[in-house]
Scaffold this motif. Structure first.
Motif, mmCIF file in Angstrom:
data_model
loop_
_atom_site.group_PDB
_atom_site.id
_atom_site.type_symbol
_atom_site.label_atom_id
_atom_site.label_comp_id
_atom_site.label_asym_id
_atom_site.label_seq_id
_atom_site.Cartn_x
_atom_site.Cartn_y
_atom_site.Cartn_z
ATOM 1 N N UNK A 43 0.840 -1.192 0.000
ATOM 2 C CA UNK A 43 0.000 0.000 0.000
ATOM 3 C C UNK A 43 0.882 1.250 0.000
ATOM 4 N N UNK A 44 0.505 2.221 -0.780
ATOM 5 C CA UNK A 44 1.180 3.520 -0.920
ATOM 6 C C UNK A 44 2.386 3.428 -1.861
ATOM 7 N N UNK A 45 3.450 2.739 -1.432
ATOM 8 C CA UNK A 45 4.641 2.571 -2.270
ATOM 9 C C UNK A 45 5.040 3.926 -2.865
ATOM 10 N N UNK A 46 5.161 4.913 -1.986
ATOM 11 C CA UNK A 46 5.247 6.301 -2.441
ATOM 12 C C UNK A 46 6.569 6.666 -3.097
ATOM 13 N N UNK A 47 7.664 6.138 -2.562
ATOM 14 C CA UNK A 47 8.978 6.462 -3.138
ATOM 15 C C UNK A 47 9.552 5.171 -3.695
#
Ligand SMILES: [Zn+2]
Length: 515
Positions: A350-354
């Motif tokens: 979930x998110x895996x923003x960077x």
């Protein structure tokens, strides 16, 4: 239940067998046929209702693959401290608390949500002192927009038993005054901890919130949601059942379990809901973070947790935002797959923003799905551009890079972190433009069709439900949304203004603005 004949529509089916057509016929809550106006005319019978869609666009009902329904409902009946709601300074927050405390008996909890220090004039979190100045006779709990930080006033700190002598709980951080060691009131990574100590919001009030949340979901065309709250357990399951039975919540729900809820379930499985297409259990949510400066849970612990979930046939749902946590999540999934090979596991991050390109390759090779929040760059893009270090900014929500490397990417709102409207997520994925008009990594733009897939057919796969939803295909559930514009044909900047005209759930018109 009446059957529907929807005609004169621009239908985008998301089914490669018949990508576009003009009409849809439903029967008993399912899609009976899709095709031209003429074909559907022949299916009409005396109990069917014809709906002239006047050229509007029909899509499969949207699926929001990650949100927090309790938090959403609460946010609708508690103090709204979002910057767009005039909470632009600590002074402003104090004024809102003061105003709401006026008619409240002393001792009643005051809850507020949605503040973010970036948008406050003071550029810092409020402290217990700030909140004490607003009221000293009501316990106050403020929740940061991320959901991962809280501020309590002195009365609330005393209520939960946090003092100078309280050690940091596992994975949490009690912010302290450097001179005196006294808690400042700001608590990081302590949602689970506080959820056990602070009484939940009054049931009647929560029910008001759920009614409003239900309305917002339907008016955004969201027919299925996945609740990703890490403290979901048997109690929460029963609350969802209650809401379903009382028809307070129409959208279909997949409720994930938290780690403790999962243990509870393993000891004694919860009774399944009568209609599993309406409410069922999803995967097991684990938050992987570095709030305290080190990986929590540590790699060994995480490996064992994921292996346990994996071996039990469940899906692991790992919250990981920055590179080291994503790396750890990948390693844990890799470990589980090595110990106990299983195809089609559909574990998720979930998110895996960077996320860098080598990391995208690793995610793809492990078959991990990424569930991310494209609307974050619309709502928070301005802040990202000012505050995210350059080394991370270059790899922020790289949706195109993920897709090109073969990762399945799914969209969600993380509501109440951002509003539930999927069209904003679709718009931001296609435009990469923040509300402020600035670009956030424009090279990561994807096509409108790819963006639609993130909220329809790809999202259906995350709950193993692609055979019953996610596209407009005969035999699937009649969950549909009618829009006043076609996201694949309109100029990009108009996508965000597309409105939902009608929402159909299980063949029933649950929202109608077309009359
Ligand atoms: Zn979340």
């Amino acid at each position: 239940m009446e059957d529907l004949i929807l005609n004169h529509a621009n239908v985008i089916t998301m089914d490669p067998n018949l990508p576009r057509t003009n009409g849809i016929a439903t029967q008993d809550g399912k899609i009976l046929a899709v095709g031209s106006n003429d074909l559907l005319k022949r299916l009409r019978h005396k109990n069917s209702r014809g709906i002239d869609c006047k050229g509007n666009t029909i899509l499969p009902g949207f699926i929001d693959a990650h949100l927090h329904l309790h938090g959403f409902a609460e946010s609708l009946v508690t103090l709204n401290l979002e910057p767009r709601n005039n909470a632009r300074s600590i002074l402003g927050i104090q004024a809102k608390i003061k105003a709401s405390s006026q008619n409240l008996p002393s001792g009643t909890w005051i809850r507020g949500k949605g503040y973010h220090e970036f948008y406050l004039a003071e550029k810092r979190h409020p402290t217990r002192g700030d909140l004490d100045a607003a009221t000293s006779i009501h316990p106050v709990k403020l929740t940061h927009r991320s959901g991962h930080a809280h501020v309590l006033n002195s009365l609330a700190l005393a209520f939960v038993g946090i003092s100078k002598h309280t050690p940091d709980p596992p994975g949490g951080l009690i912010d302290r005054d450097l001179m005196t060691g006294e808690p400042t009131g700001v608590l990081y990574g302590m949602s689970d901890y506080l959820s056990k100590l602070i009484p939940t919001i009054d049931q009647n009030q929560l029910e008001e919130g759920i009614k409003l949340a239900n309305q917002k979901l339907l008016s955004s065309g969201v027919t299925s949601i996945q609740d990703a709250t890490s403290y979901n357990n048997r109690d929460r399951w029963e609350v969802f059942q209650h809401w379903k039975e009382r028809k307070l919540l129409k959208s279909r729900v997949s409720m994930m379990l938290g780690g403790e809820g999962f243990d509870e379930y393993r000891r004694q499985p919860f009774p399944a809901y009568t209609d599993r297409k309406n409410l069922h259990l999803g995967g097991v949510k684990i938050i992987v973070h570095e709030v305290t400066g080190r990986l929590t849970p540590d790699q060994k612990e995480l490996n064992e947790m994921v292996l346990h979930i994996h071996r039990s046939g469940f899906q692991a749902v790992l919250h990981a935002v920055e590179e080291p946590t994503i790396e750890a999540a990948c390693s844990a999934i890799e470990y589980a797959l090595k110990e106990f090979p299983r195809s089609d596991h559909r574990h998720r991050i979930e998110h895996c923003s960077v996320c860098t390109q080598p990391m995208a390759k690793r995610l793809a090779s492990l078959g991990i799905t990424v569930v991310t929040q494209p609307s974050f760059f619309f709502y928070h893009g301005e802040r990202y551009l000012r505050t995210v270090p350059d080394s991370n900014l270059r790899h922020l929500y790289p949706i195109a890079t993920l897709m090109k490397n073969g990762v399945k990417v799914v969209g969600s709102s993380d509501c109440p972190v951002s509003p539930v409207n999927p069209l904003i997520g679709i718009y931001s994925s296609v435009s990469r433009m923040a509300e402020s008009g600035e670009f956030v990594l424009p090279e990561e733009k994807i096509s409108p069709f790819e963006a639609l897939r993130m909220y329809t057919d790809e999202a259906a796969k995350t709950t193993f439900e692609e055979t019953i939803k996610g596209s407009i295909t005969p035999g699937k559930l009649a969950d549909l949304v009618v829009l006043n514009g076609d996201p694949t044909r309109l100029p990009v900047n108009e996508i965000k203004d597309i409105e939902v005209e009608m929402t159909i759930l299980n063949g029933e018109v649950v929202l109608d603005r077309m009359r």
